[in-house]
Write an enzyme that holds these catalytic residues in place. Sequence first.
Site, PDB file in Angstrom:
ATOM      1  N   CYS A  84      37.141  40.707  47.364  1.00 12.45           N
ATOM      2  CA  CYS A  84      38.521  40.460  46.939  1.00 12.45           C
ATOM      3  C   CYS A  84      39.314  41.749  46.738  1.00 12.45           C
ATOM      4  CB  CYS A  84      38.537  39.634  45.664  1.00 12.45           C
ATOM      5  SG  CYS A  84      37.710  38.041  45.857  1.00 12.45           S
ATOM      6  N   HIS A 335      46.290  34.183  46.190  1.00 15.07           N
ATOM      7  CA  HIS A 335      45.225  35.175  46.395  1.00 15.07           C
ATOM      8  C   HIS A 335      44.641  35.082  47.806  1.00 15.07           C
ATOM      9  CE1 HIS A 335      42.001  37.864  45.745  1.00 15.07           C
ATOM     10  NE2 HIS A 335      41.135  37.047  45.169  1.00 15.07           N
TER      11      HIS A 335
END
Length: 388
Positions: A84, A335
């Site tokens: 991430c 995201h």
Amino acid sequence: MSAAIVGWSHLPFGRLSDETVESLIVKAANGALADAGIAASDVDEIVLGHFNAGFSAQDFTASLVLQADPALRFKPATRVENACATGSAAVHQGVRAVNSGAARFVLVVGVEQMTTTPGPEIGQNLLKASYLAEEGDIPAGFAGVFGKIAGAYFQKYGDQSDALAAIAAKNHRNGVKNPYAQMRKDLGYEFCRAESDKNPIVAGPLKRTDCSLVSDGAAAIVLTNTETALGMRKAVAFRSTAHAQDFLPMSKRDILKFEGCATAWDRALKSAGITLDDLSFVETHDCFTIAELIEYEAMGLAPEGQGAKAILEGWTEVDGKLPVNVSGGLKAKGHPIGATGVSMHAITAMQLAGEAGDMQLPNAEIGGIFNMGGAAVANYVSVLQALK
């Protein structure tokens, strides 16, 4: 020599079924070049942040950036990945290329398309950012990983449901003013606090409002050296960058301390010659609300186990002593894995250049960024300041 951001592009995040990874890359790349006022032929190096892990059938994507302009042909182009934190990994690689003198202009793009993947596969893909040998069987995928962290935190420090709901409510309230955010809706504290049919428990004590969104999106920035940047229309310089990689297995560390996050912040602040009090705002990695809570402690805003004070006493609100996630964070903005870190840098640059529109903070001078891969495994911090 220090790198500076001289142009950026940020596409709206969301469910973009009419787009592809390629089309998102092309739009973001061309937008950043136009914003910087340079031609594609001026670019010396390209860095693409793209996590993928099964989200896209096209898994060799560095050269897709060349689709933005024929003049990019034969430029060095590299795809980087660090879960991430992929976007920040790409940014930091670009910064190193500039700082070393190897490149004058670097184009950095971050992209992900997640929503075209079936739900169960999304969870499987995201779980690949954990230590599968020990954590691969945790129910509910990566939400299960952070649900386990939240449960352990609650057990040690008491029920933090009020604080988590306040973080979610703050970020959704902030996201209303972000034109790029996937969810521009003020959900309110009461909705975020209460378990309901529309806000069910997902994993451990985490409810749906505690979890970031599955998103498509892209962002891009143009980097150059400070000498060149001073002659351009706008410039936001890197005062420091830091990257601390921790063990992958949660069993090898105290997962409630986010020690890699703390180390990266400590290095970045010392390198910049400042303290946390000098920051005007922070964009931090709230993949789950429990992550933002622990990050308050890891960055030094609150002592261990007392992160709740920072949100419940209003320290991290837009008018608090250290606004956190004025953009709405991952919670409201979305995201798209590979795009997130680049997005954070673009939005921070907007704030410091006075171009953040409705999100704009008064007198924003120095911005901090924390982008995290896995459960505090890949930890990236950047400290930015307007050059002019």
